[in-house]
Scaffold this motif. Structure first.
Motif, mmCIF file in Angstrom:
data_model
loop_
_atom_site.group_PDB
_atom_site.id
_atom_site.type_symbol
_atom_site.label_atom_id
_atom_site.label_comp_id
_atom_site.label_asym_id
_atom_site.label_seq_id
_atom_site.Cartn_x
_atom_site.Cartn_y
_atom_site.Cartn_z
ATOM 1 N N LEU A 145 32.022 36.009 -8.212
ATOM 2 C CA LEU A 145 30.786 35.386 -7.741
ATOM 3 C C LEU A 145 29.836 36.488 -7.310
ATOM 4 N N MET A 146 28.555 36.265 -7.520
ATOM 5 C CA MET A 146 27.533 37.194 -7.066
ATOM 6 C C MET A 146 27.130 36.802 -5.644
ATOM 7 N N GLN A 147 27.201 37.756 -4.726
ATOM 8 C CA GLN A 147 26.865 37.474 -3.337
ATOM 9 C C GLN A 147 25.361 37.603 -3.120
ATOM 10 N N VAL A 148 24.775 36.545 -2.588
ATOM 11 C CA VAL A 148 23.329 36.498 -2.358
ATOM 12 C C VAL A 148 23.042 36.724 -0.879
ATOM 13 N N HIS A 149 22.082 37.566 -0.593
ATOM 14 C CA HIS A 149 21.683 37.827 0.793
ATOM 15 C C HIS A 149 20.427 37.012 1.102
ATOM 16 N N VAL A 150 20.611 35.906 1.821
ATOM 17 C CA VAL A 150 19.470 35.102 2.265
ATOM 18 C C VAL A 150 19.381 35.044 3.782
ATOM 19 N N ALA A 151 20.412 35.522 4.476
ATOM 20 C CA ALA A 151 20.423 35.482 5.941
ATOM 21 C C ALA A 151 19.425 36.484 6.506
ATOM 22 N N GLU A 152 19.025 36.242 7.745
ATOM 23 C CA GLU A 152 18.030 37.104 8.365
ATOM 24 C C GLU A 152 18.632 38.401 8.893
ATOM 25 N N ALA A 211 27.267 32.851 -0.682
ATOM 26 C CA ALA A 211 26.285 33.227 0.329
ATOM 27 C C ALA A 211 26.740 32.796 1.712
ATOM 28 N N MET A 212 26.160 33.451 2.705
ATOM 29 C CA MET A 212 26.339 33.076 4.109
ATOM 30 C C MET A 212 24.973 32.815 4.704
ATOM 31 N N ALA A 213 24.894 31.791 5.541
ATOM 32 C CA ALA A 213 23.633 31.473 6.203
ATOM 33 C C ALA A 213 23.411 32.395 7.394
ATOM 34 N N THR A 214 22.189 32.400 7.890
ATOM 35 C CA THR A 214 21.859 33.168 9.082
ATOM 36 C C THR A 214 22.725 32.725 10.258
ATOM 37 N N ASN A 215 23.182 33.682 11.041
ATOM 38 C CA ASN A 215 23.986 33.388 12.222
ATOM 39 C C ASN A 215 23.053 32.952 13.348
ATOM 40 N N THR A 216 22.832 31.651 13.419
ATOM 41 C CA THR A 216 21.878 31.104 14.375
ATOM 42 C C THR A 216 22.293 29.700 14.778
ATOM 43 N N ALA A 250 17.998 25.650 5.400
ATOM 44 C CA ALA A 250 17.033 26.287 4.509
ATOM 45 C C ALA A 250 17.677 27.421 3.719
ATOM 46 N N ASP A 251 18.543 28.175 4.373
ATOM 47 C CA ASP A 251 19.245 29.255 3.676
ATOM 48 C C ASP A 251 20.084 28.696 2.536
ATOM 49 N N PHE A 252 20.833 27.649 2.814
ATOM 50 C CA PHE A 252 21.700 27.068 1.781
ATOM 51 C C PHE A 252 20.881 26.470 0.640
ATOM 52 N N ARG A 253 19.793 25.816 0.969
ATOM 53 C CA ARG A 253 18.947 25.249 -0.090
ATOM 54 C C ARG A 253 18.356 26.347 -0.965
ATOM 55 N N ARG A 254 18.036 27.470 -0.368
ATOM 56 C CA ARG A 254 17.461 28.578 -1.133
ATOM 57 C C ARG A 254 18.462 29.099 -2.161
ATOM 58 N N VAL A 255 19.732 29.159 -1.782
ATOM 59 C CA VAL A 255 20.755 29.623 -2.722
ATOM 60 C C VAL A 255 20.949 28.605 -3.844
ATOM 61 N N GLY A 260 29.220 27.899 3.144
ATOM 62 C CA GLY A 260 29.660 27.071 4.250
ATOM 63 C C GLY A 260 30.974 27.534 4.844
ATOM 64 N N MET A 261 30.987 27.643 6.191
ATOM 65 C CA MET A 261 32.181 28.023 6.926
ATOM 66 C C MET A 261 32.438 26.975 8.014
ATOM 67 N N SER A 262 33.324 27.275 8.929
ATOM 68 C CA SER A 262 33.777 26.265 9.886
ATOM 69 C C SER A 262 32.633 25.578 10.627
ATOM 70 N N ASP A 263 31.615 26.356 11.016
ATOM 71 C CA ASP A 263 30.550 25.808 11.855
ATOM 72 C C ASP A 263 29.405 25.184 11.075
ATOM 73 N N ASP A 264 29.288 25.468 9.778
ATOM 74 C CA ASP A 264 28.088 25.011 9.067
ATOM 75 C C ASP A 264 28.368 24.370 7.709
ATOM 76 N N TYR A 265 29.640 24.113 7.395
ATOM 77 C CA TYR A 265 29.924 23.634 6.039
ATOM 78 C C TYR A 265 29.313 22.279 5.698
ATOM 79 N N PRO A 266 29.098 21.348 6.655
ATOM 80 C CA PRO A 266 28.429 20.102 6.264
ATOM 81 C C PRO A 266 27.022 20.340 5.704
ATOM 82 N N ALA A 267 26.292 21.285 6.307
ATOM 83 C CA ALA A 267 24.949 21.608 5.802
ATOM 84 C C ALA A 267 25.031 22.253 4.429
ATOM 85 N N ALA A 268 26.054 23.069 4.203
ATOM 86 C CA ALA A 268 26.227 23.699 2.899
ATOM 87 C C ALA A 268 26.524 22.659 1.827
#
Length: 235
Positions: A111-118, A152-157, A165-170, A193-201
Motif C-alpha cells: 500500500l502507498m502511505q499517504v500523508h494527510v495529517a497535520e 493513511a493516518m488521520a491527524t492526532n486531534t 476530513a482527513d479520511f475523506r481526502r484519502v 482507522g485505528m482504535s479511536d477513529d475507525y468509525p469515521a474511517a
C-alpha cells in the motif's frame, strides 16, 4: 474482558467487506493465539525482528501486515514474510522493495502511505505526489510488486471534523487515481482507522481498520521483541 470478547465486540461494529487488522506489535504470542482462536487472521506488526520471531511460533495461515516505518536497510529481511506491506512512503522505498522481491522470486503486495495529517512526524507521499506518480504511470516499471491501494493516518486531534476530513481526502484521492489510471488492477484497499477513529474511517470508505489498543489493551512500548513470551500453545 478477554481478547476474544473484544474482537467479537469490534466485529459487530464493522460493516460487511471491512477487514479487521489486529495490531499485535509488542504483544506476546499467547495473546495473538487467543485472537486467532476467535477467528482473527490479519495481524499488524511494525518491527521486522519481532515479526520474524513470532511468525514461526504461530499458525501458517496468519496474514501478516507490516505497518511500521520500513527502513531501506531492512527491506531484504521483510520480503516474502509479509502478506501486505502497508507503509510504502517513498518511491525510492517502493523501487527497492520491487528489486528485492524480484531477486527473491516473489511478488510483494503493498500500500502507498499517504500523508494527510497535520503533524510533520507522519511519513508518506503527499496526495499530489501520488496523483502524479499514477498519472505518469510510473507504476508500470514495477516487476515484482503489486500496489493494492492506500494507507493513511488521520491527524492526532480531538476534532472529529478534522479526522473525518482527513479520511475523506484519502478516499477522494483513491477515486482520482483510478480516474487517472482506470486500468489499475485490484487497487481496492483503503487502510484507514485505528482504535479511536475507525468509525469515521469506515464512514469515509475504509476497507481495512488497524486496531490494537481496543483488542489487546495497552502495549508495553518499552519491551523488546525478545522479551515477549515465545512459548507455543497448541491451537
Amino acid at each position: 474482558m478477554s481478547v476474544s470478547e473484544r474482537i467479537r465486540r469490534i466485529r459487530t461494529t464493522l460493516p460487511e467487506g471491512v477487514e479487521l487488522v489486529a495490531v499485535s506489535k509488542f504483544h506476546p504470542v499467547e495473546a495473538i493465539l487467543e485472537a486467532y482462536r476467535a477467528g482473527q487472521r490479519n495481524f499488524g506488526e511494525s518491527r521486522i525482528q519481532e515479526l520474524a520471531a513470532k511468525a514461526p511460533l504461530l499458525p501458517a495461515d496468519i496474514n501478516w501486515h507490516f505497518i511500521g516505518h520500513l527502513q531501506t536497510n531492512k527491506v531484504r529481511k521483510l520480503i516474502g514474510h509479509a502478506t501486505l506491506i502497508e507503509s510504502i512512503d517513498s518511491e525510492r522505498l517502493l523501487d527497492l522493495v520491487d528489486r528485492e522481491s524480484a531477486a527473491a522470486g516473489v511478488v510483494s503486495r503493498v500500500l502507498m502511505q499517504v500523508h494527510v495529517a497535520e503533524e510533520d512526524s507522519k511519513f508518506g507521499f503527499t496526495p499530489d505526489e501520488l496523483l502524479q506518480y499514477f498519472s505518469e504511470r510510473r507504476f508500470e516499471r514495477l516487476q515484482a510488486t503489486h500496489i493494492c491501494g492506500l494507507m493513511a493516518m488521520a491527524t492526532n486531534t480531538d476534532d472529529p471534523a478534522r479526522i473525518s476530513a482527513d479520511f475523506r481526502r484519502v478516499a477522494e484521492l483513491k477515486a482520482r487515481i483510478l480516474a487517472a489510471a482506470p486500468d489499475l488492477r485490484e487497487f481496492d484497499i483503503l487502510s484507514m482507522g485505528m482504535s479511536d477513529d475507525y468509525p469515521a474511517a469506515i464512514a469515509a470508505g475504509s476497507t481495512h481498520v488497524r486496531i490494537g489498543t481496543a483488542i489487546f489493551v495497552e502495549r508495553d512500548y518499552d519491551a523488546k521483541p525478545s522479551e515477549n513470551p515465545t512459548t507455543h500453545t497448541p491451537i
